[in-house]
Design an enzyme around this catalytic site. Structure first.
Site, PDB file in Angstrom:
ATOM      1  N   ASP A 263      15.560  42.381  28.304  1.00  0.00           N
ATOM      2  CA  ASP A 263      14.866  43.002  27.167  1.00  0.00           C
ATOM      3  C   ASP A 263      15.751  43.869  26.288  1.00  0.00           C
ATOM      4  OD1 ASP A 263      12.426  41.818  27.844  1.00  0.00           O
ATOM      5  OD2 ASP A 263      11.921  43.433  29.222  1.00  0.00           O
TER       6      ASP A 263
ATOM      7  N   VAL B 120      10.417  40.397  36.635  1.00  0.00           N
ATOM      8  CA  VAL B 120      11.477  39.797  35.810  1.00  0.00           C
ATOM      9  C   VAL B 120      12.619  39.314  36.696  1.00  0.00           C
ATOM     10  CG1 VAL B 120      13.204  40.213  34.020  1.00  0.00           C
ATOM     11  CG2 VAL B 120      10.889  41.144  33.769  1.00  0.00           C
TER      12      VAL B 120
ATOM     13  N   GLY C 299      11.112  48.552  45.830  1.00  0.00           N
ATOM     14  CA  GLY C 299      11.001  47.976  44.493  1.00  0.00           C
ATOM     15  C   GLY C 299      10.898  46.459  44.467  1.00  0.00           C
TER      16      GLY C 299
ATOM     17  N   PRO D 119      16.272  48.796  46.190  1.00  0.00           N
ATOM     18  CA  PRO D 119      15.583  49.393  47.339  1.00  0.00           C
ATOM     19  C   PRO D 119      14.371  48.545  47.726  1.00  0.00           C
ATOM     20  CG  PRO D 119      16.117  51.062  45.703  1.00  0.00           C
ATOM     21  CD  PRO D 119      16.397  49.730  45.065  1.00  0.00           C
TER      22      PRO D 119
END
Length: 268
Positions: free
Chosen positions: A127, A37, A60, A57
């Site tokens: 979201d 996303v 990720g 980080p």
């Protein structure tokens, strides 16, 4: 005076969003997160020439975000979000102009949202429509043309489907045609720069846009546009065959045509 209740004014339809083309060129945007996303958000921001700072980080980051970092398209801060990022965000040590959050941690996302509200920084929490100052719609892009479809957070996949349908049904070459119109507008402003010429410029450009098809606009050469501008003072828009006949340096009065451009007929 006519009864105002009898006037045919547009009906108000509440519940919508104010659709804007937000100019964020050279603005600093903080993206919290580095997954799929976030990658989509980053691409949208780079397409709008924003300065993007990603806080996430390294573990990720998805491949696309890693690619943007490797290309030096964005600034990466290898750590989790800190509240001070909203006031002294590296590398500029100033507050961001916008914040986008795309992490799988609802409590942390909500906390960032609340901090943004305190500092009056516009934010979007992926979201979570209730924690968004604005939504990302589904966008069709063709050069300068951008068409956004928004369902106001109710059906993102449906918005994407509608966007694809619109893109498939637009005339071919519409982006190129818009580019040519933009170039013509720049030339016209150089020809008639005065402020008082504004209304006349707008009326003439409207007539030009209505006179030629998309394909015609795409096919206009720089010489064609220069010749077209010769008709501006008379507020006239010639037929396309006239512009083609003027190619090669021919003046309108040298043509064996008549389209009323100069109020008389020229016969060889």
């Amino acid at each position: 005076m006519a009864d105002l209740n009898e006037q045919n004014f547009p009906a108000v339809q509440g519940g919508g969003s104010l659709i804007l083309a937000w100019q964020i060129k050279n603005k600093t945007v903080l993206v919290v997160g580095g997954g799929e996303v976030a990658a989509g958000r980053i691409l949208n921001l780079l397409n709008a020439d924003a300065r993007v700072v990603v806080v996430c980080p390294s573990s990720g980051l998805n491949p696309e975000v890693r690619h943007r970092i490797a290309q030096a398209s964005i600034t990466h801060i290898d750590r989790v979000f800190e509240p001070t990022d909203l006031s002294t965000l590296p590398p500029s040590s100033g507050p961001p102009d916008m914040v986008l959050v795309a992490i799988d941690d609802p409590p942390a996302s909500t906390q960032i949202w609340k901090l943004c509200k305190e500092k009056r920084i516009p934010a979007n929490i992926a979201d979570v429509p209730s924690e968004c100052d604005f939504y990302f719609g589904s966008v069709h892009r063709d050069g300068p043309l951008q068409i956004m479809v928004s369902t106001n957070g109710k059906g993102p996949r449906l918005a994407a489907s509608i966007r694809r349908w619109i893109g498939q049904n637009l005339p071919r070459g519409v982006g190129n045609a818009i580019e040519r119109v933009g170039e013509l507008r720049v030339k016209l402003r150089h020809l008639a720069p005065a402020t008082e010429e504004g209304p006349k410029r707008m009326r003439w450009m409207t007539r030009v846009s209505d006179a030629y098809s998309w394909d015609d606009m795409c096919a206009l050469t720089d010489e064609d546009m220069d010749n077209l501008l010769k008709f501006y003072q008379g507020s006239h828009v010639p037929e396309l065959h006239v512009l083609k006949a003027m190619r090669g340096g021919k003046a309108p009065e040298d043509l064996d045509v008549f389209d009323g451009s100069f109020g008389f007929s020229i016969v060889a």
